[in-house]
Design a protein around this motif. Structure first.
Motif, mmCIF file in Angstrom:
data_model
loop_
_atom_site.group_PDB
_atom_site.id
_atom_site.type_symbol
_atom_site.label_atom_id
_atom_site.label_comp_id
_atom_site.label_asym_id
_atom_site.label_seq_id
_atom_site.Cartn_x
_atom_site.Cartn_y
_atom_site.Cartn_z
ATOM 1 N N ALA A 1 -36.565 -5.301 142.720
ATOM 2 C CA ALA A 1 -37.396 -4.134 143.038
ATOM 3 C C ALA A 1 -37.585 -3.996 144.540
ATOM 4 C CB ALA A 1 -38.747 -4.250 142.339
ATOM 5 N N GLU A 2 -37.792 -5.114 145.212
ATOM 6 C CA GLU A 2 -38.034 -5.076 146.652
ATOM 7 C C GLU A 2 -36.827 -4.580 147.441
ATOM 8 O OE1 GLU A 2 -39.408 -9.073 147.294
ATOM 9 O OE2 GLU A 2 -41.501 -8.502 146.912
ATOM 10 N N VAL A 3 -35.628 -4.831 146.938
ATOM 11 C CA VAL A 3 -34.423 -4.374 147.645
ATOM 12 C C VAL A 3 -33.909 -3.038 147.105
ATOM 13 C CG1 VAL A 3 -33.745 -6.677 148.397
ATOM 14 C CG2 VAL A 3 -32.851 -5.764 146.228
ATOM 15 N N GLY A 4 -34.599 -2.458 146.123
ATOM 16 C CA GLY A 4 -34.256 -1.136 145.625
ATOM 17 C C GLY A 4 -33.143 -1.084 144.605
ATOM 18 N N VAL A 5 -32.741 -2.223 144.061
ATOM 19 C CA VAL A 5 -31.700 -2.223 143.029
ATOM 20 C C VAL A 5 -32.253 -1.667 141.721
ATOM 21 C CG1 VAL A 5 -30.180 -3.702 141.629
ATOM 22 C CG2 VAL A 5 -30.384 -4.087 144.091
ATOM 23 N N ILE A 6 -33.519 -1.928 141.457
ATOM 24 C CA ILE A 6 -34.171 -1.365 140.272
ATOM 25 C C ILE A 6 -35.349 -0.510 140.716
ATOM 26 C CG2 ILE A 6 -33.426 -3.167 138.655
ATOM 27 C CD1 ILE A 6 -36.208 -4.452 138.972
ATOM 28 N N VAL A 7 -35.554 0.575 140.009
ATOM 29 C CA VAL A 7 -36.664 1.492 140.236
ATOM 30 C C VAL A 7 -37.137 2.002 138.887
ATOM 31 C CG1 VAL A 7 -35.880 2.252 142.524
ATOM 32 C CG2 VAL A 7 -35.190 3.533 140.487
ATOM 33 N N SER A 8 -38.201 2.756 138.920
ATOM 34 C CA SER A 8 -38.668 3.430 137.721
ATOM 35 C C SER A 8 -39.406 4.693 138.152
ATOM 36 C CB SER A 8 -39.560 2.516 136.897
ATOM 37 O OG SER A 8 -39.718 3.039 135.591
ATOM 38 N N LEU A 9 -40.063 5.314 137.211
ATOM 39 C CA LEU A 9 -40.773 6.564 137.480
ATOM 40 C C LEU A 9 -42.272 6.420 137.255
ATOM 41 C CD1 LEU A 9 -38.471 9.239 135.814
ATOM 42 C CD2 LEU A 9 -38.770 8.784 138.238
ATOM 43 N N ASP A 10 -43.009 7.310 137.858
ATOM 44 C CA ASP A 10 -44.458 7.325 137.684
ATOM 45 C C ASP A 10 -44.852 7.491 136.222
ATOM 46 O OD1 ASP A 10 -43.586 9.979 137.512
ATOM 47 O OD2 ASP A 10 -44.988 10.738 139.011
ATOM 48 N N LYS A 11 -44.041 8.165 135.442
ATOM 49 C CA LYS A 11 -44.333 8.334 134.007
ATOM 50 C C LYS A 11 -44.296 6.984 133.300
ATOM 51 C CE LYS A 11 -44.344 12.912 134.189
ATOM 52 N NZ LYS A 11 -45.475 13.746 133.860
ATOM 53 N N VAL A 12 -43.377 6.110 133.688
ATOM 54 C CA VAL A 12 -43.301 4.759 133.121
ATOM 55 C C VAL A 12 -44.531 3.966 133.539
ATOM 56 C CG1 VAL A 12 -42.032 2.573 133.186
ATOM 57 C CG2 VAL A 12 -40.793 4.746 132.936
ATOM 58 N N ARG A 13 -44.894 4.058 134.798
ATOM 59 C CA ARG A 13 -46.090 3.360 135.271
ATOM 60 C C ARG A 13 -47.310 3.772 134.455
ATOM 61 N NH1 ARG A 13 -50.588 3.879 137.865
ATOM 62 N NH2 ARG A 13 -51.381 2.199 139.140
ATOM 63 N N ASN A 14 -47.455 5.059 134.210
ATOM 64 C CA ASN A 14 -48.592 5.550 133.430
ATOM 65 C C ASN A 14 -48.612 4.938 132.029
ATOM 66 O OD1 ASN A 14 -49.254 7.097 135.638
ATOM 67 N ND2 ASN A 14 -48.456 8.995 134.788
ATOM 68 N N GLU A 15 -47.432 4.813 131.421
ATOM 69 C CA GLU A 15 -47.359 4.205 130.093
ATOM 70 C C GLU A 15 -47.718 2.717 130.145
ATOM 71 O OE1 GLU A 15 -43.934 7.172 128.235
ATOM 72 O OE2 GLU A 15 -43.435 5.074 128.582
ATOM 73 N N LEU A 16 -47.324 2.056 131.221
ATOM 74 C CA LEU A 16 -47.557 0.615 131.343
ATOM 75 C C LEU A 16 -49.007 0.265 131.644
ATOM 76 C CD1 LEU A 16 -44.361 -0.355 133.332
ATOM 77 C CD2 LEU A 16 -44.884 -0.981 130.954
ATOM 78 N N LYS B 1 -53.897 -1.941 130.304
ATOM 79 C CA LYS B 1 -54.776 -2.756 131.163
ATOM 80 C C LYS B 1 -54.750 -4.224 130.744
ATOM 81 C CE LYS B 1 -57.748 0.980 132.516
ATOM 82 N NZ LYS B 1 -58.121 2.120 131.776
ATOM 83 N N ASP B 2 -53.538 -4.805 130.736
ATOM 84 C CA ASP B 2 -53.365 -6.187 130.322
ATOM 85 C C ASP B 2 -52.722 -7.010 131.447
ATOM 86 O OD1 ASP B 2 -50.768 -5.237 130.304
ATOM 87 O OD2 ASP B 2 -50.440 -5.539 128.160
ATOM 88 N N HIS B 3 -52.240 -8.180 131.097
ATOM 89 C CA HIS B 3 -51.623 -9.060 132.092
ATOM 90 C C HIS B 3 -50.384 -8.407 132.713
ATOM 91 C CE1 HIS B 3 -51.138 -12.782 134.177
ATOM 92 N NE2 HIS B 3 -50.006 -13.111 133.571
ATOM 93 N N LEU B 4 -49.647 -7.645 131.924
ATOM 94 C CA LEU B 4 -48.481 -6.932 132.454
ATOM 95 C C LEU B 4 -48.920 -5.903 133.492
ATOM 96 C CD1 LEU B 4 -45.463 -6.301 132.473
ATOM 97 C CD2 LEU B 4 -45.836 -4.829 130.472
ATOM 98 N N THR B 5 -49.979 -5.197 133.225
ATOM 99 C CA THR B 5 -50.518 -4.236 134.195
ATOM 100 C C THR B 5 -50.861 -4.935 135.504
ATOM 101 O OG1 THR B 5 -51.455 -2.881 132.425
ATOM 102 C CG2 THR B 5 -52.342 -2.539 134.626
ATOM 103 N N ASP B 6 -51.525 -6.076 135.399
ATOM 104 C CA ASP B 6 -51.884 -6.836 136.602
ATOM 105 C C ASP B 6 -50.642 -7.237 137.388
ATOM 106 O OD1 ASP B 6 -54.536 -6.636 135.835
ATOM 107 O OD2 ASP B 6 -54.588 -8.641 134.930
ATOM 108 N N TRP B 7 -49.617 -7.704 136.682
ATOM 109 C CA TRP B 7 -48.398 -8.140 137.357
ATOM 110 C C TRP B 7 -47.732 -6.963 138.079
ATOM 111 C CZ3 TRP B 7 -43.256 -7.076 137.645
ATOM 112 C CH2 TRP B 7 -42.488 -8.014 138.332
ATOM 113 N N ILE B 8 -47.652 -5.834 137.411
ATOM 114 C CA ILE B 8 -47.033 -4.637 137.993
ATOM 115 C C ILE B 8 -47.788 -4.210 139.252
ATOM 116 C CG2 ILE B 8 -46.759 -2.141 137.598
ATOM 117 C CD1 ILE B 8 -45.969 -2.968 134.686
ATOM 118 N N GLU B 9 -49.097 -4.196 139.154
ATOM 119 C CA GLU B 9 -49.918 -3.745 140.281
ATOM 120 C C GLU B 9 -49.817 -4.672 141.487
ATOM 121 O OE1 GLU B 9 -51.571 -0.875 140.481
ATOM 122 O OE2 GLU B 9 -51.066 -0.280 138.453
#
Length: 120
Positions: free
Chosen positions: A35-50, A54-62
């Motif tokens: 993610a830091e080098v831009g090989v993978i990305v996603s969209l704001d719509k995915v973020r909203n779903e994730l 409000k769980d451990h995955l949310t914390d990791w993403i944030e």
């Protein structure tokens, strides 16, 4: 550079089923690195779903993904329109409920397809 666009299920299934944080930290470190080098990305719509859970995955993403990882879906409005037209033209192949779900503006799937149509 080749860029891969990740959907919600990539994160959810990895976290819940295959690569829990406490057992496979190397997997999550690689996700962060890519993610830091831009090989993978996603969209704001995915973020909203994730972040909805409000769980451990949310914390990791944030805390681990770069601020620009989740691209704005606004940049693919024209492509989204083309995807919506294509889906509507195939209405005899899909149930109306499936089309409604696919084209729901809050769902990420059609937006991800639209993003893949953008010339990078």
């Amino acid at each position: 550079m080749v860029q891969y666009v990740l959907d919600t299920n990539f994160f959810v299934q990895a976290h819940r089923m295959h690569y829990p944080f406490d057992i496979f930290p190397s997997f999550w470190n690689k996700v962060k690195e890519l993610a830091e080098v831009g090989v993978i990305v996603s969209l704001d719509k995915v973020r909203n779903e994730l972040v909805h859970n409000k769980d451990h995955l949310t914390d990791w993403i944030e805390t681990n993904l770069p601020k620009d990882f989740f691209q704005s879906s606004e940049v693919v409005i024209n492509q989204y329109s083309a995807v919506a037209s294509w889906a509507a033209s195939r209405s005899s192949h899909y149930t109306q409920a499936a089309l409604n779900e696919f084209l729901n503006v809050d769902e990420a799937d059609a937006w991800l397809v639209a993003y893949s149509l953008v010339d990078c």
